[in-house]
Motif scaffolding. Sequence first.
Motif, PDB file in Angstrom:
ATOM      1  N   ALA A   1     -27.502  12.414  -3.452  1.00 43.08           N
ATOM      2  CA  ALA A   1     -26.469  11.947  -2.532  1.00 43.08           C
ATOM      3  C   ALA A   1     -25.086  12.326  -3.034  1.00 43.08           C
ATOM      4  CB  ALA A   1     -26.568  10.431  -2.353  1.00 43.08           C
ATOM      5  N   GLN A   2     -24.142  12.339  -2.108  1.00 42.86           N
ATOM      6  CA  GLN A   2     -22.733  12.517  -2.414  1.00 42.86           C
ATOM      7  C   GLN A   2     -21.947  11.398  -1.744  1.00 42.86           C
ATOM      8  OE1 GLN A   2     -21.872  16.474  -0.943  1.00 42.86           O
ATOM      9  NE2 GLN A   2     -22.245  17.387  -2.942  1.00 42.86           N
ATOM     10  N   TYR A   3     -20.898  10.916  -2.434  1.00 37.64           N
ATOM     11  CA  TYR A   3     -20.038   9.877  -1.890  1.00 37.64           C
ATOM     12  C   TYR A   3     -18.680  10.463  -1.512  1.00 37.64           C
ATOM     13  CZ  TYR A   3     -23.261   6.477  -4.052  1.00 37.64           C
ATOM     14  OH  TYR A   3     -24.348   5.738  -4.414  1.00 37.64           O
ATOM     15  N   GLU A   4     -18.152  10.001  -0.390  1.00 34.80           N
ATOM     16  CA  GLU A   4     -16.808  10.384   0.027  1.00 34.80           C
ATOM     17  C   GLU A   4     -16.076   9.130   0.503  1.00 34.80           C
ATOM     18  OE1 GLU A   4     -17.046  13.376   3.030  1.00 34.80           O
ATOM     19  OE2 GLU A   4     -18.282  14.729   1.803  1.00 34.80           O
ATOM     20  N   TYR A   5     -14.838   8.972   0.055  1.00 36.98           N
ATOM     21  CA  TYR A   5     -14.025   7.826   0.437  1.00 36.98           C
ATOM     22  C   TYR A   5     -12.813   8.310   1.230  1.00 36.98           C
ATOM     23  CZ  TYR A   5     -16.688   5.678  -3.374  1.00 36.98           C
ATOM     24  OH  TYR A   5     -17.697   5.237  -4.197  1.00 36.98           O
ATOM     25  N   ASP A   6     -12.533   7.639   2.335  1.00 42.23           N
ATOM     26  CA  ASP A   6     -11.330   7.913   3.120  1.00 42.23           C
ATOM     27  C   ASP A   6     -10.479   6.644   3.070  1.00 42.23           C
ATOM     28  OD1 ASP A   6      -9.386   8.229   5.122  1.00 42.23           O
ATOM     29  OD2 ASP A   6     -10.688   9.539   6.304  1.00 42.23           O
TER      30      ASP A   6
ATOM     31  N   PHE B   1     -16.330   4.845   4.090  1.00 46.14           N
ATOM     32  CA  PHE B   1     -17.131   5.393   3.002  1.00 46.14           C
ATOM     33  C   PHE B   1     -18.274   6.185   3.631  1.00 46.14           C
ATOM     34  CE2 PHE B   1     -21.151   4.703   0.647  1.00 46.14           C
ATOM     35  CZ  PHE B   1     -20.850   5.337  -0.541  1.00 46.14           C
ATOM     36  N   THR B   2     -18.441   7.426   3.208  1.00 48.31           N
ATOM     37  CA  THR B   2     -19.501   8.273   3.740  1.00 48.31           C
ATOM     38  C   THR B   2     -20.472   8.633   2.625  1.00 48.31           C
ATOM     39  OG1 THR B   2     -18.047   9.201   5.434  1.00 48.31           O
ATOM     40  CG2 THR B   2     -20.039  10.446   4.910  1.00 48.31           C
ATOM     41  N   GLN B   3     -21.749   8.419   2.895  1.00 45.99           N
ATOM     42  CA  GLN B   3     -22.786   8.832   1.948  1.00 45.99           C
ATOM     43  C   GLN B   3     -23.590   9.960   2.589  1.00 45.99           C
ATOM     44  OE1 GLN B   3     -25.052   5.849  -0.163  1.00 45.99           O
ATOM     45  NE2 GLN B   3     -26.879   7.135  -0.233  1.00 45.99           N
ATOM     46  N   ARG B   4     -23.561  11.120   1.941  1.00 42.73           N
ATOM     47  CA  ARG B   4     -24.308  12.280   2.424  1.00 42.73           C
ATOM     48  C   ARG B   4     -25.578  12.418   1.592  1.00 42.73           C
ATOM     49  NH1 ARG B   4     -20.911  14.578   5.977  1.00 42.73           N
ATOM     50  NH2 ARG B   4     -18.666  14.302   5.621  1.00 42.73           N
ATOM     51  N   ASN B   5     -26.704  12.213   2.241  1.00 47.05           N
ATOM     52  CA  ASN B   5     -28.001  12.269   1.572  1.00 47.05           C
ATOM     53  C   ASN B   5     -28.685  13.601   1.860  1.00 47.05           C
ATOM     54  OD1 ASN B   5     -28.355   9.267   0.713  1.00 47.05           O
ATOM     55  ND2 ASN B   5     -27.746   9.169   2.859  1.00 47.05           N
ATOM     56  N   GLU B   6     -29.268  14.180   0.835  1.00 45.43           N
ATOM     57  CA  GLU B   6     -30.059  15.395   1.006  1.00 45.43           C
ATOM     58  C   GLU B   6     -31.431  15.170   0.384  1.00 45.43           C
ATOM     59  OE1 GLU B   6     -28.803  19.834   0.800  1.00 45.43           O
ATOM     60  OE2 GLU B   6     -29.420  19.266  -1.236  1.00 45.43           O
TER      61      GLU B   6
END
Length: 261
Positions: free
Chosen positions: A177-182, A188-193
């Motif tokens: 996963a990757q975390y992104e904060y705005d 908060f966005t969690q990008r799962n692969e």
Amino acid sequence: MRIEMSSVSEVKNLPSQLYSAFSPGPDLVVRFIYRLTQSYRLGKKVRLLDVGCGPGKMLPKYAQLGWQVEGLEIDSDFYAQALQLAETLQNVEVRPGGFNDIKQRSVYDLITAINGPFAYLLEREAQVDALERVYRALKPGGLFFLDIPNLLWFLKNDPEPPCAKKSVAGLRVQHQAQYEYDVHEATFTQRNEYIIEAPNGHATKLRKTDRHAIITYPDLVYLLEEGGFIKLRSYNSYRSRRATLLKGKRIMLAAQKPVRQ
């Protein structure tokens, strides 16, 4: 939520199976919820609505308690899996939808929103509307329990995103996963692969993106109290035996509708 998938389509309900494999099992959660109903003295005959029930892995456990169980799920794949499961059980019903599909009045003893469905409501108006619907749908004395990520903890501690390997439906799967904060939009966005290795050595990637509102504990307390709820109690984990100050990754909060309006 957005999912991108290239192949491995022969595996039925693969997104649901991945979710179940890489998320905690239902036993600990259901034991906690049962203790919670006892602490609020809801009685033994509980009518439960589980908002965001996912593929439904907790529904059989609730039914085993003798409860009348209803699930709501907005994700089409999760809903299909939950519906298939519910058709094999007594006193369990599953419907498509989310918070804005709650239209009942004074029907439920308990409404739960576990593993973050409330945080998918990105606008304050949607959050207020959801709590109003929950409040109306509860019987007097009924209980609402929600569980969302404690994103202030994430911002403070900057944890490493999860990376794990498991076997799912006979396939080797790696989740990262990757975390992104705005901070401007407070999201908060969690990008799962998920990298799925078939027996023939072919690898397929499934991507799932989840976007959450950054909601704090004081935010929730304000919204719940403004909505008429009382007897708020916070918990740090599903192993908690009593209410505690929040210190960890989750915001777990119970609130009661007053017996007398």
